[in-house]
Design a protein around this motif. Structure first.
Motif, PDB file in Angstrom:
ATOM      1  N   GLU A  50       0.736  -1.243  -0.015  1.00  0.00           N
ATOM      2  CA  GLU A  50       0.006   0.008   0.087  1.00  0.00           C
ATOM      3  C   GLU A  50       0.728   1.312   0.260  1.00  0.00           C
ATOM      4  O   GLU A  50       0.696   2.318  -0.671  1.00  0.00           O
ATOM      5  N   TRP A  71       2.983  -1.652  -6.786  1.00  0.00           N
ATOM      6  CA  TRP A  71       2.339  -2.641  -6.094  1.00  0.00           C
ATOM      7  C   TRP A  71       3.008  -4.006  -6.320  1.00  0.00           C
ATOM      8  O   TRP A  71       3.562  -4.805  -5.375  1.00  0.00           O
ATOM      9  N   ALA A 110      -9.583   1.068 -11.309  1.00  0.00           N
ATOM     10  CA  ALA A 110      -9.269   2.098 -11.837  1.00  0.00           C
ATOM     11  C   ALA A 110      -8.756   1.866 -13.223  1.00  0.00           C
ATOM     12  O   ALA A 110      -8.541   2.921 -13.939  1.00  0.00           O
ATOM     13  N   PRO A 152       0.512   8.970  -7.666  1.00  0.00           N
ATOM     14  CA  PRO A 152      -0.851   9.781  -7.876  1.00  0.00           C
ATOM     15  C   PRO A 152      -2.000   8.995  -8.172  1.00  0.00           C
ATOM     16  O   PRO A 152      -1.485   7.782  -9.093  1.00  0.00           O
ATOM     17  N   THR A 153      -2.764   9.113  -7.841  1.00  0.00           N
ATOM     18  CA  THR A 153      -4.250   7.963  -8.265  1.00  0.00           C
ATOM     19  C   THR A 153      -4.239   7.904  -9.407  1.00  0.00           C
ATOM     20  O   THR A 153      -4.812   6.873 -10.212  1.00  0.00           O
ATOM     21  N   ARG A 166       0.932   2.819 -10.530  1.00  0.00           N
ATOM     22  CA  ARG A 166       0.531   2.120  -9.184  1.00  0.00           C
ATOM     23  C   ARG A 166       0.542   0.556  -9.219  1.00  0.00           C
ATOM     24  O   ARG A 166       0.717  -0.042  -8.061  1.00  0.00           O
ATOM     25  N   ARG A 198       2.167   1.879  -3.488  1.00  0.00           N
ATOM     26  CA  ARG A 198       1.141   2.298  -4.458  1.00  0.00           C
ATOM     27  C   ARG A 198       0.930   3.608  -4.044  1.00  0.00           C
ATOM     28  O   ARG A 198       0.735   4.644  -5.219  1.00  0.00           O
ATOM     29  N   ASP A 199       0.586   4.067  -2.883  1.00  0.00           N
ATOM     30  CA  ASP A 199       0.011   5.525  -2.596  1.00  0.00           C
ATOM     31  C   ASP A 199       1.253   6.428  -2.671  1.00  0.00           C
ATOM     32  O   ASP A 199       1.154   7.626  -2.609  1.00  0.00           O
ATOM     33  N   ASP A 241      -1.958   7.866 -11.875  1.00  0.00           N
ATOM     34  CA  ASP A 241      -1.092   7.020 -12.803  1.00  0.00           C
ATOM     35  C   ASP A 241      -1.436   5.525 -12.466  1.00  0.00           C
ATOM     36  O   ASP A 241      -1.040   4.836 -11.607  1.00  0.00           O
ATOM     37  N   VAL A 242      -2.301   5.009 -13.027  1.00  0.00           N
ATOM     38  CA  VAL A 242      -2.907   3.657 -12.831  1.00  0.00           C
ATOM     39  C   VAL A 242      -1.837   2.589 -13.146  1.00  0.00           C
ATOM     40  O   VAL A 242      -1.575   1.664 -12.215  1.00  0.00           O
ATOM     41  N   GLY A 263      -9.323  -2.386  -6.208  1.00  0.00           N
ATOM     42  CA  GLY A 263      -8.953  -0.781  -6.407  1.00  0.00           C
ATOM     43  C   GLY A 263      -8.012  -0.712  -7.747  1.00  0.00           C
ATOM     44  O   GLY A 263      -8.460   0.227  -8.384  1.00  0.00           O
ATOM     45  N   LEU A 264      -7.228  -1.488  -7.640  1.00  0.00           N
ATOM     46  CA  LEU A 264      -6.176  -1.139  -8.971  1.00  0.00           C
ATOM     47  C   LEU A 264      -6.860  -1.506 -10.282  1.00  0.00           C
ATOM     48  O   LEU A 264      -6.931  -1.028 -11.349  1.00  0.00           O
TER      49      LEU A 264
END
Length: 233
Positions: A79, A97, A148, A86-87, A93, A82-83, A89-90, A144-145
């Motif tokens: 996590e 991960w 997105a 930025p959200t 991320r 991933r964090d 940048d799928v 969630g990944l």
């Protein structure tokens, strides 16, 4: 006001508890999951069997605590990676991960084996199962990944015909609550993503790639790049 200071007794108990867990993982590394026993740990630490039972009444209590600790460490690691991105940048991320999952697993092979590999003989988990909290976080994180990525991935992976009844009710319920509108096809995709992230790491942890590939990390990076492309990213 600051947090209350631990008493000397509390500090000693916490230190001994941590040592018990460390010895248990060391025994597992040497002799496999079946080597974890309270009496063996007591011998290694120079404690009496009765004293160690004051920390963990049964071997299963110890194993449950170990699984929870290890799983929490893993999920905290992925996590955080991933964090750091930025959200929006799928792809980044997903790569973060996966890379963090591999790095953690190779640095903690006994922990990986405990939560993903060899079962501990005779172990009976508690009613809700060990590590229910971190396992839920891991599932939610991967879902969630994929959620997105779904606006890009739907054209490639939608229409597969999955139904919610194709999945464990707890998994289906948690995904539907966290990501309303995400279809069952996306859950299937999330499980496939998990499988691809896990596969080469498992082979690496168990030494199956040692003689076949000189650069297992490069293989994994290429697998992750291919995975990301397969999501339409």
């Amino acid at each position: 006001m600051g947090a209350p200071t631990q008493t000397r007794r509390e500090r000693l108990r916490a230190e001994t508890t941590a040592e018990i867990k460390a010895v248990a993982l060391a025994l597992m590394a040497e002799g496999g999951p079946g080597a974890i026993s309270l009496r063996a740990i007591a011998r290694e630490m120079g404690m009496t069997a009765g004293a160690i039972y004051g920390y963990f009444p049964t071997r299963d209590d110890l194993v449950t605590a170990l699984i929870d600790d290890v799983y929490t460490s893993l999920v905290d690691t992925v996590e955080t990676a991933r964090d750091a991105l930025p959200t929006g940048d799928v792809a980044g991320r997903i790569m973060a991960w996966g890379q963090a999952f591999r790095d953690w697993s190779l640095a903690n092979p006994e922990g990986f084996r405990l939560i993903y590999g060899d079962p501990v003989p005779g172990y009976q988990p508690p009613g809700d199962g060990p590590a229910a909290g971190p396992e839920h976080r891991a599932c939610a994180g991967l879902s969630g990944l994929v959620a997105a990525a779904w606006p890009h991935a739907e054209a490639l992976h939608g229409g597969a015909g999955y139904e919610w009844s194709d999945f464990d009710p707890k998994l289906a319920g948690s995904v539907r609550e966290a990501f309303p509108g995400l279809p069952p096809d996306a859950v299937a995709l999330a499980l496939r993503v998990w499988g691809r992230m896990h596969g080469l790491v498992s082979l690496d942890v168990y030494g199956r790639l040692r003689w076949q590939a000189r650069d297992a990390e490069r293989l994994y990076r290429e697998e992750m790049r291919d995975l990301i492309r397969s999501l339409g990213l």
